[in-house]
Scaffold this motif. Structure first.
Motif, PDB file in Angstrom:
ATOM      1  N   ALA A 167      -8.600   5.566  -4.147  1.00  0.00           N
ATOM      2  CA  ALA A 167      -7.208   5.283  -4.508  1.00  0.00           C
ATOM      3  C   ALA A 167      -6.598   4.288  -3.527  1.00  0.00           C
ATOM      4  N   VAL A 168      -6.112   3.168  -4.058  1.00  0.00           N
ATOM      5  CA  VAL A 168      -5.375   2.203  -3.236  1.00  0.00           C
ATOM      6  C   VAL A 168      -3.948   2.691  -3.049  1.00  0.00           C
ATOM      7  N   LEU A 169      -3.388   3.251  -4.110  1.00  0.00           N
ATOM      8  CA  LEU A 169      -2.011   3.747  -4.072  1.00  0.00           C
ATOM      9  C   LEU A 169      -1.983   5.171  -4.622  1.00  0.00           C
ATOM     10  N   ASP A 170      -1.458   6.075  -3.821  1.00  0.00           N
ATOM     11  CA  ASP A 170      -1.391   7.480  -4.227  1.00  0.00           C
ATOM     12  C   ASP A 170       0.048   7.968  -4.039  1.00  0.00           C
ATOM     13  N   ILE A 171       0.754   8.110  -5.147  1.00  0.00           N
ATOM     14  CA  ILE A 171       2.164   8.529  -5.121  1.00  0.00           C
ATOM     15  C   ILE A 171       2.233  10.030  -5.399  1.00  0.00           C
ATOM     16  N   LYS A 172       2.914  10.758  -4.520  1.00  0.00           N
ATOM     17  CA  LYS A 172       2.988  12.212  -4.665  1.00  0.00           C
ATOM     18  C   LYS A 172       4.439  12.684  -4.647  1.00  0.00           C
ATOM     19  N   ASN A 173       4.835  13.346  -5.740  1.00  0.00           N
ATOM     20  CA  ASN A 173       6.154  13.975  -5.845  1.00  0.00           C
ATOM     21  C   ASN A 173       7.286  13.049  -5.390  1.00  0.00           C
ATOM     22  N   LEU A 174       7.278  11.831  -5.888  1.00  0.00           N
ATOM     23  CA  LEU A 174       8.285  10.843  -5.500  1.00  0.00           C
ATOM     24  C   LEU A 174       9.585  11.060  -6.264  1.00  0.00           C
ATOM     25  N   ASN A 175      10.672  11.128  -5.521  1.00  0.00           N
ATOM     26  CA  ASN A 175      12.009  11.241  -6.095  1.00  0.00           C
ATOM     27  C   ASN A 175      12.892  10.140  -5.523  1.00  0.00           C
ATOM     28  N   VAL A 187       7.663  12.037  -9.535  1.00  0.00           N
ATOM     29  CA  VAL A 187       6.555  11.255 -10.088  1.00  0.00           C
ATOM     30  C   VAL A 187       5.344  11.327  -9.157  1.00  0.00           C
ATOM     31  N   SER A 188       4.189  11.620  -9.731  1.00  0.00           N
ATOM     32  CA  SER A 188       2.915  11.586  -9.016  1.00  0.00           C
ATOM     33  C   SER A 188       1.959  10.692  -9.809  1.00  0.00           C
ATOM     34  N   LEU A 189       1.303   9.780  -9.097  1.00  0.00           N
ATOM     35  CA  LEU A 189       0.455   8.806  -9.775  1.00  0.00           C
ATOM     36  C   LEU A 189      -0.580   8.272  -8.786  1.00  0.00           C
ATOM     37  N   SER A 190      -1.823   8.221  -9.204  1.00  0.00           N
ATOM     38  CA  SER A 190      -2.891   7.689  -8.362  1.00  0.00           C
ATOM     39  C   SER A 190      -3.492   6.459  -9.027  1.00  0.00           C
ATOM     40  N   ILE A 191      -3.565   5.368  -8.261  1.00  0.00           N
ATOM     41  CA  ILE A 191      -4.091   4.107  -8.784  1.00  0.00           C
ATOM     42  C   ILE A 191      -5.280   3.679  -7.935  1.00  0.00           C
ATOM     43  N   SER A 192      -6.423   3.495  -8.579  1.00  0.00           N
ATOM     44  CA  SER A 192      -7.667   3.181  -7.875  1.00  0.00           C
ATOM     45  C   SER A 192      -7.815   1.687  -7.635  1.00  0.00           C
ATOM     46  N   ILE A 211       4.251   7.905  -0.559  1.00  0.00           N
ATOM     47  CA  ILE A 211       3.645   6.732  -1.192  1.00  0.00           C
ATOM     48  C   ILE A 211       2.528   6.277  -0.262  1.00  0.00           C
ATOM     49  N   ASP A 212       1.324   6.746  -0.526  1.00  0.00           N
ATOM     50  CA  ASP A 212       0.180   6.476   0.332  1.00  0.00           C
ATOM     51  C   ASP A 212      -0.503   5.181  -0.114  1.00  0.00           C
ATOM     52  N   PHE A 213      -0.521   4.186   0.768  1.00  0.00           N
ATOM     53  CA  PHE A 213      -1.159   2.897   0.479  1.00  0.00           C
ATOM     54  C   PHE A 213      -2.279   2.667   1.491  1.00  0.00           C
ATOM     55  N   LYS A 214      -3.511   2.729   1.003  1.00  0.00           N
ATOM     56  CA  LYS A 214      -4.685   2.525   1.857  1.00  0.00           C
ATOM     57  C   LYS A 214      -4.655   3.429   3.083  1.00  0.00           C
ATOM     58  N   GLY A 215      -4.258   4.682   2.865  1.00  0.00           N
ATOM     59  CA  GLY A 215      -4.304   5.671   3.934  1.00  0.00           C
ATOM     60  C   GLY A 215      -3.050   5.811   4.766  1.00  0.00           C
ATOM     61  N   LYS A 216      -2.008   5.029   4.478  1.00  0.00           N
ATOM     62  CA  LYS A 216      -0.758   5.111   5.237  1.00  0.00           C
ATOM     63  C   LYS A 216       0.418   5.378   4.304  1.00  0.00           C
ATOM     64  N   ASP A 217       1.309   6.263   4.728  1.00  0.00           N
ATOM     65  CA  ASP A 217       2.509   6.577   3.950  1.00  0.00           C
ATOM     66  C   ASP A 217       3.538   5.482   4.172  1.00  0.00           C
ATOM     67  N   LEU A 218       3.809   4.690   3.128  1.00  0.00           N
ATOM     68  CA  LEU A 218       4.735   3.565   3.253  1.00  0.00           C
ATOM     69  C   LEU A 218       6.146   4.017   3.618  1.00  0.00           C
ATOM     70  N   LEU A 219       6.529   5.198   3.166  1.00  0.00           N
ATOM     71  CA  LEU A 219       7.889   5.671   3.413  1.00  0.00           C
ATOM     72  C   LEU A 219       8.111   6.056   4.878  1.00  0.00           C
ATOM     73  N   LYS A 220       7.029   6.400   5.567  1.00  0.00           N
ATOM     74  CA  LYS A 220       7.144   6.797   6.974  1.00  0.00           C
ATOM     75  C   LYS A 220       6.809   5.662   7.938  1.00  0.00           C
TER      76      LYS A 220
END
Length: 322
Positions: free
Chosen positions: A2-10, A26-31, A68-77
């Protein structure tokens, strides 16, 4: 992977008296290498989702929770300075009217050079010019555009400049938010074809937000259907668009004409989007659904796996809807 892994986004827009829940859990995983089309009516939360990924929403006016996990890092943090180092180089975007961001008093070529040098300041001028001209060729622009000012180009040409700019670093993730709307059908097809080739060459992942179902059908592998901030259905294009299982997706498909197969009567979805400042206990689509049941007003449906990779959030549990 997964390049982008979105979990419980509000995402909620804040005002003095209320909150508008634009993206709701919203939860969504994009490979890697996926091309994902996000469709739905205006106001469904598609662009807000993209803006949240890109951290372009004001912290003063919005409330964002989730991951919002992008390549192993949470973009929001991520620290904003660290995020700015990857913005445009690793994730880029083209908006519907992104050409309005160009400076009216500088030539196109010099603007693209300046933007490129933010991340690669030591590149030789001639090498950079060659890189920019090769991108112009990719989006069907002539070399002379390099020395022109924005006012000397049409709106469609400026949009093509914006698309070329988004590809300048060959980012692993590209977001197109109604980016091809201003283009004629021929140019749109050419650019999408070139982007698809680029996806294969560098394993680029693309998210495409659009109202045009034909664009998704012809250029995307997967599709996400959003309504009122929630995901209704997700899966491969051939599954979701050919045999949709959610009533909302079926309504969208009935409102879209086809050039092949049997002639069909077009029909719209009755009603309007709900008041998104109110939390709904049941299914958010229930007031407009032709197959509504009593449970739909009381309990929010969970995602039902119809087959591997094909999910539908409906109490009908993926049964055929005729």
């Amino acid at each position: 992977m997964a390049v982008l892994d979105i979990k419980n986004l509000n995402v909620a827009y804040k005002s003095r008296n209320e909150k508008v829940f634009a993206v709701d859990n919203v939860s969504l995983s994009i490979s890697e290498g996926d091309s994902v089309g996000i469709v739905g009516e205006s106001g469904s939360g598609k662009s807000t989702l993209a803006m949240a990924i890109l951290r372009l929403l004001s912290e003063n006016d919005t409330e964002i929770t989730g991951e919002i996990d992008f390549k192993g890092k949470d973009l929001l943090k991520m620290d904003i300075n660290e995020f700015n180092k990857i913005r445009w180089k690793e994730l880029a975007v083209v908006f519907q009217k992104s050409m309005n961001a160009l400076s009216p008093i500088h030539k196109i070529g010099s603007q693209l050079e300046d933007i490129y040098r933010v991340h690669e300041p030591k590149i030789a001028k001639q090498k950079l010019k060659e890189k920019i001209l090769s991108l112009f060729k990719l989006v069907n622009l002539s070399d002379r555009v390099y020395n022109l000012y924005p006012h000397e180009l049409s709106g469609g040409m400026l949009q093509r400049v914006s698309i070329a700019l988004s590809l300048i670093h060959k980012p692993p993730l590209l977001i197109l938010d109604e980016a091809t709307t201003a283009l004629d059908v021929v140019t749109q097809g050419q650019i999408l074809s070139e982007i698809q080739k680029l996806e294969q060459d560098i394993k680029m992942t693309r998210i495409m937000i659009t109202h045009d179902m034909s664009v998704v059908a012809n250029s995307c592998k997967k599709v996400v259907v959003m309504y009122a901030g929630k995901i209704m259905e997700v899966g491969n294009v051939e599954d979701v668009l050919i045999k949709p299982t959610h009533p909302y997706t079926q309504g969208l498909m009935k409102s879209f004409p086809t050039l092949k197969g049997e002639k069909k009567e077009l029909s719209g979805i009755k009603g309007f989007l709900p008041n998104m400042s109110e939390k709904n206990k049941g299914c958010i689509f229930a007031p407009r659904c032709s197959f509504v049941q009593e449970v739909c007003h009381k309990v929010a449906p969970k995602e039902f796996e119809i087959k591997s990779g094909h999910l539908s959030a409906c109490h009908l549990h993926g049964s055929e809807i005729n």
